[in-house]
Design a protein around this motif. Structure first.
Motif, PDB file in Angstrom:
ATOM      1  N   ALA A 249       0.808  -1.219   0.000  1.00 23.82           N
ATOM      2  CA  ALA A 249       0.000   0.000   0.000  1.00 23.82           C
ATOM      3  C   ALA A 249       0.838   1.266   0.000  1.00 23.82           C
ATOM      4  N   ALA A 250       2.037   1.216   0.579  1.00 18.27           N
ATOM      5  CA  ALA A 250       2.884   2.410   0.624  1.00 18.27           C
ATOM      6  C   ALA A 250       3.269   2.875  -0.771  1.00 18.27           C
ATOM      7  N   ILE A 254      -0.959   5.308   0.032  1.00 19.30           N
ATOM      8  CA  ILE A 254      -2.169   5.076   0.829  1.00 19.30           C
ATOM      9  C   ILE A 254      -1.862   5.284   2.316  1.00 19.30           C
ATOM     10  N   GLY A 255      -2.798   5.879   3.038  1.00 16.32           N
ATOM     11  CA  GLY A 255      -2.652   6.025   4.472  1.00 16.32           C
ATOM     12  C   GLY A 255      -1.963   7.287   4.932  1.00 16.32           C
ATOM     13  N   ARG A 256      -1.728   8.224   4.020  1.00 19.29           N
ATOM     14  CA  ARG A 256      -1.144   9.504   4.425  1.00 19.29           C
ATOM     15  C   ARG A 256      -2.197  10.382   5.093  1.00 19.29           C
ATOM     16  N   GLY A 257      -1.752  11.193   6.012  1.00 24.27           N
ATOM     17  CA  GLY A 257      -2.660  12.164   6.612  1.00 24.27           C
ATOM     18  C   GLY A 257      -1.906  13.106   7.517  1.00 24.27           C
ATOM     19  N   ILE A 258      -2.581  14.151   7.946  1.00 28.12           N
ATOM     20  CA  ILE A 258      -2.039  15.044   8.975  1.00 28.12           C
ATOM     21  C   ILE A 258      -3.111  15.160  10.047  1.00 28.12           C
ATOM     22  N   HIS A 259      -2.774  14.680  11.229  1.00 26.48           N
ATOM     23  CA  HIS A 259      -3.736  14.655  12.328  1.00 26.48           C
ATOM     24  C   HIS A 259      -3.631  15.933  13.145  1.00 26.48           C
ATOM     25  N   ALA A 275       0.159   5.512   7.445  1.00 33.37           N
ATOM     26  CA  ALA A 275      -0.318   4.248   8.002  1.00 33.37           C
ATOM     27  C   ALA A 275      -0.928   3.396   6.900  1.00 33.37           C
ATOM     28  N   PRO A 276      -0.120   2.941   5.939  1.00 31.12           N
ATOM     29  CA  PRO A 276      -0.663   2.178   4.803  1.00 31.12           C
ATOM     30  C   PRO A 276      -1.377   0.904   5.232  1.00 31.12           C
ATOM     31  N   ALA A 277      -0.742   0.116   6.096  1.00 33.55           N
ATOM     32  CA  ALA A 277      -1.359  -1.145   6.515  1.00 33.55           C
ATOM     33  C   ALA A 277      -2.609  -0.891   7.342  1.00 33.55           C
ATOM     34  N   LEU A 344      -5.961  -1.620  -4.621  1.00 33.47           N
ATOM     35  CA  LEU A 344      -5.094  -0.520  -4.218  1.00 33.47           C
ATOM     36  C   LEU A 344      -4.977   0.457  -5.376  1.00 33.47           C
ATOM     37  N   ARG A 345      -5.286   1.724  -5.093  1.00 38.33           N
ATOM     38  CA  ARG A 345      -5.223   2.797  -6.085  1.00 38.33           C
ATOM     39  C   ARG A 345      -4.414   3.942  -5.500  1.00 38.33           C
ATOM     40  N   PRO A 346      -3.972   4.891  -6.331  1.00 35.82           N
ATOM     41  CA  PRO A 346      -3.230   6.031  -5.787  1.00 35.82           C
ATOM     42  C   PRO A 346      -3.994   6.716  -4.658  1.00 35.82           C
ATOM     43  N   ALA A 347      -3.407   6.713  -3.464  1.00 34.53           N
ATOM     44  CA  ALA A 347      -3.911   7.403  -2.276  1.00 34.53           C
ATOM     45  C   ALA A 347      -5.213   6.829  -1.731  1.00 34.53           C
ATOM     46  N   SER A 348      -5.649   5.651  -2.202  1.00 33.80           N
ATOM     47  CA  SER A 348      -6.909   5.116  -1.688  1.00 33.80           C
ATOM     48  C   SER A 348      -6.971   3.603  -1.831  1.00 33.80           C
TER      49      SER A 348
END
Length: 408
Positions: A249-250, A254-259, A275-277, A344-348
């Motif tokens: 997924a990386a 996938i799993g990028r964010g800013i909390h 957090a891809p997994a 699995l797709r770009p960013a999603s």
């Protein structure tokens, strides 16, 4: 004055690197560095950590494998509860601090030491997670926190290390990176405000992934009683499965964010995370639950998951209420078994479909939107009238009070 070693929780980052020579010089005691592997450390990185610790002046460096323990005691409950803080952040770093503190206390006891240390600052959450766990598990052990207690800034620490010809920090120490089995957090100057994201080069697992993304990939993920057990048909232990999903997924970012959320102190804090997994597993697990659990189970789980996430975030995992919530999660997962087909797709991550022997959709004789099953059309009409009754009663009251000009 004790001459036993000070056992330092060591990540190899700026704060813990600074602590090695500082503790030796300040307390005139040997320093033993301890790295608890709760994920993100391969063989080469383990060697590099030991070399770095010894170069900084540690008398000995220890590495303790704790990934299976981290999954069994923490991650499996985060999956079962679909736990996300702020509806997005999957607690990818911080949830492991209780286990690390427990192993830190145990190691100190084995070495005959009466003192441990960590590199937490006064502004973060980890200081509370470490010290609450240490205070509960080993109150007789003294805890030192030089960076916090001396109010040391990053520039001061870097200068201190340069004066002692210490090994250079990766990326010059511009970013604070914490990595574990459930993901990575990244803090830097951009996360000190709410205005912007970190640069593409600062992402740890997926830098450049969205610039030339690979073609979408189909995958199968199997769960048994809420635990991920197979990836594309291959049976894997949970740790190996999570690492395989992360690697796949990386590559898609996938799993990028800013909390952006509330710290334990009550102030606002902001951190970037990968957090891809976690993103794949939580999304897939949630979809499987929609098929196998009832509405009441899902609603109660969501309520408890929010509470559980707060408790884990605040370092209160030793509170008995966590065992109570985990018991509910365990009970709820008995029928959460099946296969999730995903892309699995770009960013999603896209869920194509889900199958289970415990499917509540397959159990009904009705066809949603097409045909009645266990009920007749007449039953449906009666049910609609009964369900409309609360609204009807309120409408009557509103009409009556409006005609009478309202109550005095």
């Amino acid at each position: 004055m004790s001459n036993s070693p000070i056992v330092l929780a060591f990540s190899g980052g700026l704060d813990t690197s600074f602590c090695v020579p500082w503790l030796r010089e300040k307390h005139r005691r040997p320093v033993v560095t301890l790295t608890v592997n709760t994920g993100g450390i391969n063989t080469a990185e383990a060697v590099a950590l030991e070399q770095r610790a010894l170069a900084l002046g540690a008398e000995q460096h220890l590495l303790v494998e704790a990934r299976p323990q981290f999954f069994d005691e923490v991650i499996r409950h985060l999956v079962a509860g679909n736990v996300r803080r702020g509806h997005s952040y999957p607690l990818c770093v911080g949830a492991e601090r209780g286990i690390q503190a427990r192993i830190l206390a145990r190691t100190a006891s084995e070495l005959g030491s009466d003192t441990v240390a960590h590199g937490c600052t006064a502004a973060g959450n980890d200081q509370f997670r470490f010290e609450m766990a240490m205070g509960a598990l080993a109150p007789e052990i003294k805890v030192l926190a030089p960076v916090r207690d001396e109010s040391l800034q990053r520039a001061t620490q870097l200068e201190y290390l340069r004066e002692r010809n210490a090994p250079e920090m990766p990326a010059g120490g511009d970013y604070s990176i914490n990595r574990g089995l459930w993901g990575v957090t990244i803090g830097g100057r951009e996360t000190l405000t709410s205005a912007d994201s970190i640069p593409e080069s600062a992402w740890v697992l997926s830098s450049g992934a969205l610039e030339k993304p690979p073609a979408e990939e189909p995958h199968d993920l199997d769960f048994e009683a809420g635990v991920p057990v197979r990836w594309n048909g291959e049976a894997l232990d949970p740790v190996a499965l999570i690492e395989a999903v992360e690697g796949a997924a990386a590559r898609f970012g996938i799993g990028r964010g800013i909390h952006l959320g509330d710290t334990i102190l009550g102030a606002k804090g902001r951190v970037a995370y990968e957090a891809p997994a976690a993103e794949v597993l939580l999304t897939a697990h949630r979809e499987l639950e929609k098929l196998t659990l009832g509405a009441g189970q899902l609603r109660v789980k969501d309520t408890l998951a929010a509470i559980y996430g707060d408790l884990v975030h605040e370092g209160k995992q030793l509170d008995p209420v966590c065992r109570d919530i985990e018991a509910f999660f365990d009970s709820s997962q008995q029928c959460v078994s099946g296969r999730v087909r995903l892309v699995l797709r770009p960013a999603s991550v896209w869920i194509r479909g889900v199958e289970s022997d415990y499917s509540l959709l397959a159990a009904t004789r009705g066809v949603y939107g097409e045909a009645a099953g266990e009920w007749t059309p007449r039953d449906a009409l009666g049910a609609a009238r009964v369900l409309a009754l609360p609204g009807l009663l309120h409408s009557r009251v509103a009409a009556s009070t409006s005609k009478d000009g309202g109550h005095a």
